[in-house]
Design a protein around this motif. Structure first.
Motif, short mmCIF file in Angstrom:
data_model
loop_
_atom_site.label_atom_id
_atom_site.label_comp_id
_atom_site.label_asym_id
_atom_site.label_seq_id
_atom_site.Cartn_x
_atom_site.Cartn_y
_atom_site.Cartn_z
N CYS A 1 1.83 6.66 -6.97
CA CYS A 1 0.84 7.69 -7.34
C CYS A 1 1.47 9.08 -7.25
O CYS A 1 1.33 9.89 -8.17
CB CYS A 1 -0.38 7.61 -6.41
N ARG B 1 0.83 -1.21 0.00
CA ARG B 1 0.00 0.00 0.00
C ARG B 1 0.87 1.26 0.00
O ARG B 1 0.57 2.23 -0.69
CB ARG B 1 -0.96 -0.01 1.19
N LEU C 1 -0.15 12.17 -8.95
CA LEU C 1 -1.55 11.88 -8.62
C LEU C 1 -1.70 11.98 -7.11
O LEU C 1 -0.72 11.83 -6.37
CB LEU C 1 -1.91 10.46 -9.07
N THR D 1 2.34 1.68 -3.46
CA THR D 1 1.31 2.15 -4.39
C THR D 1 1.08 3.65 -4.22
O THR D 1 0.98 4.39 -5.21
CB THR D 1 0.00 1.36 -4.20
N SER D 2 1.04 4.09 -2.99
CA SER D 2 0.87 5.52 -2.71
C SER D 2 2.06 6.31 -3.25
O SER D 2 1.88 7.37 -3.87
CB SER D 2 0.74 5.72 -1.20
N ASN E 1 -3.81 8.55 -2.75
CA ASN E 1 -4.82 7.48 -2.62
C ASN E 1 -5.57 7.21 -3.93
O ASN E 1 -6.61 6.56 -3.93
CB ASN E 1 -5.80 7.82 -1.51
N SER E 2 -5.06 7.67 -5.04
CA SER E 2 -5.75 7.54 -6.34
C SER E 2 -6.10 6.10 -6.71
O SER E 2 -7.12 5.86 -7.34
CB SER E 2 -4.91 8.14 -7.46
N LEU E 3 -5.25 5.17 -6.36
CA LEU E 3 -5.47 3.78 -6.77
C LEU E 3 -6.16 2.93 -5.70
O LEU E 3 -6.43 1.76 -5.93
CB LEU E 3 -4.14 3.14 -7.17
N GLU E 4 -6.45 3.51 -4.55
CA GLU E 4 -7.07 2.76 -3.47
C GLU E 4 -8.34 2.02 -3.87
O GLU E 4 -8.55 0.89 -3.44
CB GLU E 4 -7.34 3.65 -2.26
N LEU F 1 -8.96 0.42 -6.40
CA LEU F 1 -8.60 -0.84 -7.07
C LEU F 1 -8.13 -1.91 -6.09
O LEU F 1 -8.02 -3.08 -6.46
CB LEU F 1 -7.49 -0.58 -8.10
N PHE F 2 -7.84 -1.51 -4.85
CA PHE F 2 -7.27 -2.44 -3.88
C PHE F 2 -8.10 -2.54 -2.60
O PHE F 2 -7.58 -2.92 -1.56
CB PHE F 2 -5.84 -2.01 -3.54
N ARG F 3 -9.37 -2.25 -2.69
CA ARG F 3 -10.23 -2.35 -1.49
C ARG F 3 -10.29 -3.78 -0.98
O ARG F 3 -10.31 -4.02 0.21
CB ARG F 3 -11.62 -1.82 -1.79
#
Length: 132
Positions: free
Chosen positions: A109, A102, A114, A105-106, A117-120, A122-124
């Motif tokens: 971004c 996580r 970006l 990923t942050s 948390n832009s991709l969060e 997708l990973f819920r």
């Protein structure tokens, strides 16, 4: 300490007698989780000469006809009765690595300018697999 504990418990598992390791044979799992003896796994059509434990996010057994097809791999992990400490050590390690993922990923971004948390979205639903 986290890595040390996971490695220590994995080594203890692989030192168990075959019958204890086979108690969690992956063929007993609809999600293909558990112990694989040396020579059962293959990569690119070549036999891998290692034994391993296949693990993933814990959850209920998936419906037989779940769609998309990858959802059929959901389910519980198998754990050895002779070594209850293995579960805690490996799941703590996996939880830590999920957090690292996580954070990375942050950071990716932010590197792309970006919001962190832009991709969060997708990973819920966490997804990971691990071989010990």
């Amino acid at each position: 300490e986290l890595c040390t504990a996971a490695l220590r418990e994995a080594r203890r598992f692989f030192a168990l007698p075959s019958a204890e390791k086979e108690y969690i044979d992956y063929r007993k799992s609809s999600a293909f989780r558990g112990y694989m003896a040396c020579g059962l796994e293959n990569t690119g059509g070549k036999v891998d000469m290692r034994e391993q434990i296949e693990l993933a996010v814990e959850g209920p057994v998936a419906e037989r006809n779940a769609m998309p097809v990858y959802r059929r791999l959901a389910g519980p992990n198998q754990w050895p009765r002779a070594q209850p400490e293995l579960r805690g050590a490996l799941m703590e390690f996996a939880g830590h690595m999920e957090g690292v993922g996580r954070e990375l990923t942050s950071a990716l971004c932010m590197a792309m300018r970006l919001p962190p948390n832009s991709l969060e979205p997708l990973f819920r639903e966490p997804h990971w697999q691990m071989k010990a």
